[in-house]
Design a protein around this motif. Structure first.
Motif, PDB file in Angstrom:
ATOM      1  N   ASN A   1       0.796  -1.234   0.000  1.00 10.31           N
ATOM      2  CA  ASN A   1       0.000   0.000   0.000  1.00 10.31           C
ATOM      3  C   ASN A   1       0.829   1.284   0.000  1.00 10.31           C
ATOM      4  O   ASN A   1       0.274   2.372   0.104  1.00 10.31           O
ATOM      5  N   TYR A   2       2.137   1.174  -0.084  1.00 10.29           N
ATOM      6  CA  TYR A   2       2.976   2.366  -0.201  1.00 10.29           C
ATOM      7  C   TYR A   2       2.724   3.018  -1.555  1.00 10.29           C
ATOM      8  O   TYR A   2       2.237   2.362  -2.486  1.00 10.29           O
TER       9      TYR A   2
ATOM     10  N   TYR B   1       0.856   7.787  10.737  1.00 13.59           N
ATOM     11  CA  TYR B   1       0.049   6.604  11.065  1.00 13.59           C
ATOM     12  C   TYR B   1       0.381   6.172  12.493  1.00 13.59           C
ATOM     13  O   TYR B   1       1.363   6.640  13.072  1.00 13.59           O
TER      14      TYR B   1
ATOM     15  N   TYR C   1       0.884   0.946   9.724  1.00  9.87           N
ATOM     16  CA  TYR C   1       0.456   1.605   8.488  1.00  9.87           C
ATOM     17  C   TYR C   1      -1.061   1.513   8.231  1.00  9.87           C
ATOM     18  O   TYR C   1      -1.579   2.169   7.354  1.00  9.87           O
TER      19      TYR C   1
ATOM     20  N   GLU D   1      -4.445   5.713  10.197  1.00  4.14           N
ATOM     21  CA  GLU D   1      -3.920   7.054   9.894  1.00  4.14           C
ATOM     22  C   GLU D   1      -4.122   8.014  11.069  1.00  4.14           C
ATOM     23  O   GLU D   1      -5.082   7.864  11.822  1.00  4.14           O
TER      24      GLU D   1
ATOM     25  N   TYR E   1      -3.741   8.066   2.218  1.00  8.41           N
ATOM     26  CA  TYR E   1      -2.766   7.188   1.554  1.00  8.41           C
ATOM     27  C   TYR E   1      -2.601   7.708   0.132  1.00  8.41           C
ATOM     28  O   TYR E   1      -3.565   7.777  -0.622  1.00  8.41           O
TER      29      TYR E   1
END
Ligand SMILES: Cc1cc2nc3c(=O)[nH]c(=O)nc-3n(C[C@H](O)[C@H](O)[C@H](O)COP(=O)(O)OP(=O)(O)OC[C@H]3O[C@@H](n4cnc5c(N)ncnc54)[C@H](O)[C@@H]3O)c2cc1C
Length: 319
Positions: free
Chosen positions: A39-40, A246, A124, A127, A143
């Motif tokens: 998810n980066y 996060y 992560y 948030e 994100y």
């Protein structure tokens, strides 16, 4: 049998170290393999060199000096395959009952018995919210993915760390009109040293508008209000990229009976040498150990947790 919650780099490293000692483990993962890295931002490059992200003594060769997200996904998948780790994906751990040597772990799909548990759930997934009106509008994202959809749009980036800087520069270079709101007088000192001059020069020349010592006050469909030292300003806005950081899932940790320090860091209470928490038989590993202090622990300096935990479990299981 040991259950490891989370298939991030440190969860995988722990399973590998246990396997090397002949101890069986099962990893339970709520998303895909290395879900956080997946998810980066799509074009993200690690600040670490690849050798510092290695686990299980498997060489990590990257094309450039710093590996990309894509290379890391492939590396960790191959490491898991190489060691034939037992991993169940898309299965979230929701509760733990029982006690040391006789735990029951409940997930969204079933339950499992085990003697020890390692919580390697990172931070992560949760948030840090700004808690301002309008934060739940669909145009507000915590994100950041990739820049193309922001072309020619008015984008406000919130935050002064690496994620904010990367998002501001990428969207600017894709044709967005970018402003950045930073709570403090300057960007964080941890911003990648090879990227910092780029953003500072873009702000200095006015290509990116910088609001320092400033905070977002309200977000509306087409505008954002910002409190600056010179007074409140309203700017036109299409998207807000809230790169405000996060935090670990404190609710889950409390539910699992892990004590947290009662300062602002909210760190889990654990033995520094063994990583065992106040709940006997339950360990913490990886960046979850830092609590709110998420900029101190990385893959680089928490890989070693795997050896400490595996060593302690081996000692306890073998009497
Ligand atoms: C944008 C970005 C760039 C970074 N760059 C670097 C870098 O260059 N070098 C470095 O060393 N570090 C870097 N970090 C920090 C570090 O990479 C990550 O925080 C790293 O992923 C931490 O590994 P981990 O195994 O502790 O946790 P994570 O990788 O976050 O893994 C936790 C896993 O647990 C799973 N999980 C959570 N809750 C549950 C549950 N209830 N049940 C089952 N599974 C669950 C999650 O889905 C996730 O897959 C970066 C972080 C970010 C955000």
């Amino acid at each position: 049998m040991v259950i490891i919650i989370g298939s991030g780099p440190i969860g995988l490293a722990t399973a590998i170290e246990l396997k090397r000692k002949g101890i069986e483990s099962l990893i339970l993962e709520r998303g895909c393999l290395v879900n956080s890295i997946y998810n980066y931002p799509v074009n993200m490059t690690f600040f670490s060199t690849s050798d510092r992200l290695e686990i299980g003594d498997i060489p990590f060769i990257s094309h450039g000096p710093k590996p990309t997200r894509k290379e890391a996904l492939e590396y960790y998948r191959r490491a898991a395959e190489h060691y034939e780790l037992d991993i169940k994906l898309y299965e979230e751990v929701t509760a733990v009952d029982g006690s040391d040597d006789n735990f029951t772990v409940t997930t969204t799909k079933g339950s499992y018995s085990c003697s020890k548990i390692v919580l390697a759930t990172g931070f992560y997934g949760q948030e840090n919210r700004m808690n301002v009106p309008g934060e739940d509008l669909p145009k507000v994202l915590h994100y950041y993915d990739e820049p193309h959809r922001y072309a020619w749009q008015n984008v406000l980036v919130v935050g002064g760390g690496n994620s904010a800087v990367d998002a501001a520069l990428e969207t600017y270079r894709c044709g967005a009109h970018v402003s950045i709101v930073v709570k403090y007088p300057e960007l964080k000192p941890s911003v990648k040293y090879w990227v910092k001059p780029d953003i500072e020069n873009r702000i200095r020349e006015g290509s990116v508008t910088g609001y320092f010592n400033s905070e977002v006050v309200e977000i509306r469909e087409d505008e954002v209000d910002i409190r600056t030292p010179e007074g409140d300003v309203t700017i036109e806005n299409d998207f807000v990229l809230a790169m405000t950081g996060y935090h670990p899932h404190f609710g889950l940790m409390k539910k699992l009976g892990i004590a947290l320090t009662d300062d602002e860091k909210k760190m889990p209470v654990f033995n520094e040498e063994t990583l065992e928490t106040n709940r006997k038989g339950l360990y913490v590993a990886g960046v979850v150990c830092g609590g709110m202090d998420t900029s101190r622990l990385f893959i680089e300096n928490t890989r070693v947790h795997a050896q400490h935990i595996a060593g302690d479990i081996e000692k306890k299981l073998n009497g």
